[in-house]
Design an enzyme around this catalytic site. Structure first.
Site, PDB file in Angstrom:
ATOM      1  N   LYS A  31      17.758 -20.595  43.022  1.00 59.39           N
ATOM      2  CA  LYS A  31      16.598 -20.802  41.954  1.00 59.39           C
ATOM      3  C   LYS A  31      16.539 -20.786  40.467  1.00 59.39           C
ATOM      4  O   LYS A  31      15.987 -20.816  39.332  1.00 59.39           O
ATOM      5  CB  LYS A  31      16.716 -18.824  42.248  1.00 59.39           C
ATOM      6  CG  LYS A  31      15.857 -18.953  43.515  1.00 59.39           C
ATOM      7  CD  LYS A  31      15.499 -17.231  43.944  1.00 59.39           C
ATOM      8  CE  LYS A  31      15.828 -16.698  45.160  1.00 59.39           C
ATOM      9  NZ  LYS A  31      14.361 -17.396  46.263  1.00 59.39           N
TER      10      LYS A  31
ATOM     11  N   GLN B 183      14.623 -13.916  39.560  1.00 56.95           N
ATOM     12  CA  GLN B 183      13.112 -14.161  39.757  1.00 56.95           C
ATOM     13  C   GLN B 183      13.401 -15.186  38.206  1.00 56.95           C
ATOM     14  O   GLN B 183      12.361 -15.189  36.980  1.00 56.95           O
ATOM     15  CB  GLN B 183      12.522 -14.142  40.205  1.00 56.95           C
ATOM     16  CG  GLN B 183      12.812 -14.140  41.727  1.00 56.95           C
ATOM     17  CD  GLN B 183      12.254 -15.610  42.254  1.00 56.95           C
ATOM     18  OE1 GLN B 183      11.453 -16.263  41.089  1.00 56.95           O
ATOM     19  NE2 GLN B 183      12.458 -15.610  43.070  1.00 56.95           N
TER      20      GLN B 183
ATOM     21  N   CYS C 228       9.247 -11.174  51.420  1.00 55.13           N
ATOM     22  CA  CYS C 228       9.978 -10.576  51.733  1.00 55.13           C
ATOM     23  C   CYS C 228       9.984  -9.585  50.197  1.00 55.13           C
ATOM     24  O   CYS C 228      11.237  -8.616  49.843  1.00 55.13           O
ATOM     25  CB  CYS C 228      11.351 -10.995  51.151  1.00 55.13           C
ATOM     26  SG  CYS C 228      12.208 -12.044  52.020  1.00 55.13           S
TER      27      CYS C 228
ATOM     28  N   ASP D 123      18.538  -7.309  39.832  1.00 49.66           N
ATOM     29  CA  ASP D 123      18.245  -8.666  40.386  1.00 49.66           C
ATOM     30  C   ASP D 123      17.958  -9.528  39.362  1.00 49.66           C
ATOM     31  O   ASP D 123      16.846  -8.936  39.321  1.00 49.66           O
ATOM     32  CB  ASP D 123      17.327  -7.890  41.690  1.00 49.66           C
ATOM     33  CG  ASP D 123      17.106  -8.904  42.575  1.00 49.66           C
ATOM     34  OD1 ASP D 123      17.423 -10.386  42.203  1.00 49.66           O
ATOM     35  OD2 ASP D 123      15.944  -8.766  43.331  1.00 49.66           O
TER      36      ASP D 123
ATOM     37  N   HIS E  70      12.584  -6.774  46.388  1.00 53.90           N
ATOM     38  CA  HIS E  70      12.740  -8.434  46.969  1.00 53.90           C
ATOM     39  C   HIS E  70      13.240  -7.594  48.556  1.00 53.90           C
ATOM     40  O   HIS E  70      14.425  -5.746  47.760  1.00 53.90           O
ATOM     41  CB  HIS E  70      13.260  -9.088  47.327  1.00 53.90           C
ATOM     42  CG  HIS E  70      13.646  -9.815  47.838  1.00 53.90           C
ATOM     43  ND1 HIS E  70      14.610 -10.313  48.808  1.00 53.90           N
ATOM     44  CD2 HIS E  70      12.731 -11.394  47.734  1.00 53.90           C
ATOM     45  CE1 HIS E  70      14.261 -11.555  49.631  1.00 53.90           C
ATOM     46  NE2 HIS E  70      13.715 -11.964  48.626  1.00 53.90           N
TER      47      HIS E  70
HETATM   48  N1  PLP Z   1      15.658 -10.788  44.270  1.00 54.38           N
HETATM   49  C1  PLP Z   1      14.651 -11.548  44.205  1.00 54.38           C
HETATM   50  C2  PLP Z   1      13.397 -11.544  43.470  1.00 54.38           C
HETATM   51  C3  PLP Z   1      14.357 -12.764  44.824  1.00 54.38           C
HETATM   52  O1  PLP Z   1      13.135 -13.481  44.765  1.00 54.38           O
HETATM   53  C4  PLP Z   1      15.148 -13.555  45.556  1.00 54.38           C
HETATM   54  C5  PLP Z   1      14.787 -14.299  46.421  1.00 54.38           C
HETATM   55  O2  PLP Z   1      13.323 -15.123  46.997  1.00 54.38           O
HETATM   56  C6  PLP Z   1      16.232 -12.953  46.338  1.00 54.38           C
HETATM   57  C7  PLP Z   1      16.779 -11.438  45.728  1.00 54.38           C
HETATM   58  C8  PLP Z   1      17.308 -12.511  47.133  1.00 54.38           C
HETATM   59  O3  PLP Z   1      18.344 -14.228  46.929  1.00 54.38           O
HETATM   60  P1  PLP Z   1      18.860 -15.414  48.138  1.00 54.38           P
HETATM   61  O4  PLP Z   1      17.832 -15.567  49.496  1.00 54.38           O
HETATM   62  O5  PLP Z   1      18.526 -16.498  47.182  1.00 54.38           O
HETATM   63  O6  PLP Z   1      20.799 -14.482  47.537  1.00 54.38           O
END
Ligand code: PLP
Length: 397
Positions: free
Chosen positions: A217, A194, A355, A191, A114
């Site tokens: 999430k 998900q 993203c 990270d 992401h």
């Molecule tokens: N990393 C992953 C794999 C994501 O799917 C997302 C959000 O869709 C993020 C990071 C960023 O999360 P947040 O916008 O809640 O900070």
């Protein structure tokens, strides 16, 4: 009904909510935890001697303990509350970058990250003249671990990869990735945005040095997230933001910093949202993570079989054991057109690059349509998506 919003009608159709990778809906218990905080407990924490402040502080710290147990961290000093995954990663990139990155150093990320796990590292690298190395992935969406092994050099300072891809659904072999990095003495950030709502996460078993996730999430409110960091490593990092709470003593000559985890929690935190996160963990545990995993596995296999019967469908991300997410296109129809027509039939999906622009570049496509699941998703939701796709496919081909 645990999730009141799921009763919504959209353009005369019952809402079929398949945008859970963007954010999950909130169960009644979480909404109540949040409103009860503002109805009965609202006050600023840690600094007060009065009843409300003491109660709110106790509840806030109890959630830290709950998170520690939920991800099996060794100590609650290793649990830092942030605004979400993005802030957790930025915190590490900025502080680790300041402390450990120098000109010519390298940070390894994967090609399926992401933007939140790419751009903070680019910013940190730009500051000192370091650079990113990228692990490629196959057409199915599986990371190439042979190339990964070959990316290490004496200049590698950190590896940052996701546990589950938000676009492909791939569950990356993070324990193995950590093992390889540690073999080179390199720490690993995962990270987990998900993964956290879809599988048990045990940070000690994974062996990772940092693990990041967002409350929203995993059925909790927006505005709260977690950074797990190994105590020894967090202690070596400088503070991220300066302000109240993160200090021990302040004079104009010199400031000393608070102990973990407060060193990284400058300013007033989102107390109500943290209590909501506690309620979300209770919710997940009352459903049982094992039964959530089983349900979502069955749903994934049902959905892949069913959607495969839609003419002209093309899937992106077909790694074995994938979780939570199905990305697809209908022929060469623009994903936005598919998403807009689905919406008119009551089906909420996400369209675009999610993203993850480097993934789109890898496949040479502008974006995908993404249906994503949560523990409340049913086979009836999949049937509704399937029926809607059968209806719109002839319009677009
Ligand atoms: N990393 C992953 C794999 C994501 O799917 C997302 C959000 O869709 C993020 C990071 C960023 O999360 P947040 O916008 O809640 O900070």
């Amino acid at each position: 009904m645990d999730f009141p919003i799921l009763d919504t009608q959209v353009y005369g159709h019952p809402l079929v909510y398949l945008d859970n990778a963007a954010t999950t809906q909130k169960p009644q218990q979480v909404i109540e935890a949040l409103t009860n905080y503002y109805l009965t407990l609202n006050s600023n924490i840690h600094r007060g001697t009065h009843y409300l402040a003491t109660q709110a502080t106790e509840r806030y710290e109890a959630v830290r303990q709950q998170v520690q147990q939920f991800i099996h961290a060794a100590s609650n000093k290793e649990i830092v509350f942030t605004r979400g995954t993005t802030e957790s990663i930025n915190l590490v990139a900025a502080t680790f970058g300041r402390q450990f990155l120098h000109k010519g150093d390298e940070v390894i990320v994967s090609g399926m990250e992401h933007h939140s796990n790419i751009v903070p590292w680019q910013l940190a690298c730009e500051q000192v003249g370091a650079r990113l190395r990228v692990i490629p992935f196959s057409d199915e969406g599986v990371l190439d671990l042979e190339v990964y092994r070959s990316l290490f050099s004496t200049r590698t300072r950190l590896v940052a990869v996701n546990h589950v891809s938000n676009t492909l659904g791939t569950v990356n072999p993070v324990k193995e990735i950590v093992g390889i990095a540690h073999g080179h003495g390199v720490p690993v950030l995962i990270d987990g945005a998900q993964a956290i709502a879809h599988m048990p996460v045990d940070v000690q078993d994974l062996g990772c040095d940092f693990y990041c996730f967002s409350g929203h999430k995993m059925y909790a409110p927006m505005g709260v997230g977690v950074l797990y960091g190994r105590e020894e490593l967090l202690n070596q990092l400088p503070p991220y933001q300066g302000g109240g709470e993160m200090i021990k003593d302040v004079t104009f000559e010199k400031t000393t910093y608070n102990e973990l985890p407060y060193k990284f929690e400058a300013g007033t935190p989102s107390v109500g949202d943290v209590l909501g996160l506690g309620a979300a963990i209770d919710f997940i545990q009352s459903r049982g993570m094992d039964s959530i995993v089983r349900h979502e596995e069955q749903l994934m296999s049902y959905a892949m079989d069913r959607l495969a019967t839609v003419p002209n469908i093309r899937f992106f991300g077909t790694a074995p054991g994938k979780v939570g997410v199905i990305s697809f296109l209908l022929g060469n129809a623009h994903p936005y057109d598919v998403g807009t027509l689905l919406d008119k039939l009551g089906v909420a999906v996400r369209t675009g690059h999610h993203c993850t622009q480097p993934i789109m570049d890898r496949y040479g496509i502008p974006g995908t349509v993404r249906a994503s699941f949560a523990c409340y998703t049913t086979t009836a939701d999949i049937d509704a998506l399937h029926a809607a796709l059968l209806r719109i496919e002839p319009m677009l081909m």
